[in-house]
Design a protein around this motif. Structure first.
Motif, PDB file in Angstrom:
ATOM      1  N   ASP A  23      -0.937   3.026   6.749  1.00 24.24           N
ATOM      2  CA  ASP A  23       0.222   3.619   7.419  1.00 24.24           C
ATOM      3  C   ASP A  23       1.089   4.371   6.404  1.00 24.24           C
ATOM      4  OD1 ASP A  23      -0.450   2.758   9.939  1.00 24.24           O
ATOM      5  OD2 ASP A  23       0.883   1.009   9.916  1.00 24.24           O
ATOM      6  N   LEU A  24       1.269   3.788   5.228  1.00 25.77           N
ATOM      7  CA  LEU A  24       2.041   4.449   4.181  1.00 25.77           C
ATOM      8  C   LEU A  24       1.313   5.689   3.661  1.00 25.77           C
ATOM      9  CD1 LEU A  24       3.285   1.343   2.130  1.00 25.77           C
ATOM     10  CD2 LEU A  24       4.615   2.758   3.715  1.00 25.77           C
ATOM     11  N   ARG A  50      -0.718   7.644   5.263  1.00 20.50           N
ATOM     12  CA  ARG A  50      -0.615   8.737   6.239  1.00 20.50           C
ATOM     13  C   ARG A  50       0.816   9.262   6.345  1.00 20.50           C
ATOM     14  NH1 ARG A  50      -3.792   4.725   9.369  1.00 20.50           N
ATOM     15  NH2 ARG A  50      -6.000   5.313   9.227  1.00 20.50           N
ATOM     16  N   LYS A  51       1.767   8.350   6.432  1.00 23.70           N
ATOM     17  CA  LYS A  51       3.163   8.748   6.620  1.00 23.70           C
ATOM     18  C   LYS A  51       3.665   9.593   5.467  1.00 23.70           C
ATOM     19  CE  LYS A  51       7.810   6.789   7.270  1.00 23.70           C
ATOM     20  NZ  LYS A  51       8.592   5.528   7.413  1.00 23.70           N
ATOM     21  N   HIS A  52       3.258   9.242   4.252  1.00 20.66           N
ATOM     22  CA  HIS A  52       3.790   9.910   3.066  1.00 20.66           C
ATOM     23  C   HIS A  52       2.790  10.869   2.432  1.00 20.66           C
ATOM     24  CE1 HIS A  52       7.357   7.417   3.291  1.00 20.66           C
ATOM     25  NE2 HIS A  52       6.580   6.360   3.463  1.00 20.66           N
ATOM     26  N   GLU A  53       1.708  11.130   3.147  1.00 23.05           N
ATOM     27  CA  GLU A  53       0.719  12.124   2.722  1.00 23.05           C
ATOM     28  C   GLU A  53       0.274  11.895   1.276  1.00 23.05           C
ATOM     29  OE1 GLU A  53       2.587  15.882   3.527  1.00 23.05           O
ATOM     30  OE2 GLU A  53       2.168  15.766   5.678  1.00 23.05           O
TER      31      GLU A  53
END
Length: 273
Positions: A181-182, A184-187
């Motif tokens: 999740d991190l 993806r969220k923070h690319e």
């Protein structure tokens, strides 16, 4: 322009010298690369999880490289979650920190924040697992626009992000989901790992996953399930220029192809239940 070299899974020890012959050709190759920093992605030692002398010996070898070194621990360095003989725990983590420094860290270079994670904590329910995750959130929040790259020992997954539990080989599904999740969220641009003794470079959902090869030995099919990548012995170079980067896996021809299968009962003898 800054260059970093990732090395991994050296498995060195003063008492068990089975893979020691590959250290000198690795260091000779490192000299030709002129790195600004070396990152070791774990299993520095043969058995630092139980043998303090392994850490003292390996610390000296890394210092002798003459360039800054940051390392993250592997299972043979600090144990693993709920292992019956070598669970990751406070004494083992303290041994690592005494000899090799922080077990998770961040390092800013060019337009990047590089984050080293202790993957052996994931799924352990140790206090340091929660502490690391809180720290990780803070490091990402304070990156100030820098691009992110992660280094850890165990890969997040083997075949697919939503796969089931692969046991020994990768991060368990529950902590993996939180970490992805991190990502993806923070690319997160890339996630570099070791542990598998295989070289592989692939992309999923815009993030590049790099399996850094071992410089110590390779693993045969009887001990390792079939998986992607190659049985290359070598290292990985990363060249950073502003917010851009290039990464390449290098096979080091001077490294002798040693198979753990041939000596596993000497290096890691079976233990009674």
């Amino acid at each position: 322009m800054r260059r970093i070299v990732q090395i991994s899974d050296t498995h060195l020890s003063p008492a068990k010298q089975h893979f020691a012959g590959n250290w000198q050709p690795l260091t000779a190759w490192l000299t030709t690369q002129k790195p600004d920093l070396v990152i070791h992605t774990g299993d520095v030692t043969v058995d630092g999880a139980d043998v303090d002398e392994d850490f003292g010996y390996c610390s000296g070898l890394l210092t002798a490289l003459g360039v800054p070194v940051l390392s993250v621990p592997g299972n043979h360095d600090v144990g693993e979650a709920y292992h019956p003989h070598q669970p990751v725990d406070a004494p083992r983590l303290a041994r690592w920190r005494e000899h090799l420094g922080a077990d998770f860290w961040s390092h800013d270079i060019e337009g990047w924040r590089l984050i080293g994670l202790n993957s052996m904590l994931f799924g352990s329910d140790e206090a340091d697992e929660a502490r690391q995750l809180t720290w990780l959130d803070q490091q990402i929040a304070e990156a100030d626009g820098r691009r992110l790259g992660w280094f850890l020992h165990r890969p997040l997954f083997i075949e697919a992000p939503d796969e089931g539990d692969k046991g020994y080989w990768s991060v368990p599904p529950k902590p993996r989901a939180q970490l992805l999740d991190l990502v993806r969220k923070h690319e997160v641009a890339f996630v570099a790992s070791g542990h598998l003794h295989r070289a592989h470079d692939f992309e999923v959902d815009g993030t590049r996953y790099i399996w850094g090869p071992s410089s110590g030995f390779v693993v045969g099919p009887e001990l390792q399930p079939g998986m992607a990548g190659t049985t290359t012995l070598g290292a990985v170079t990363y060249d950073f220029d502003g917010r851009d980067y290039k990464a390449a896996i290098h096979e080091i021809a001077e490294l002798q192809t040693l198979w753990i299968d041939d000596v596993i009962h000497e290096v890691y003898p079976p233990r009674a239940a």
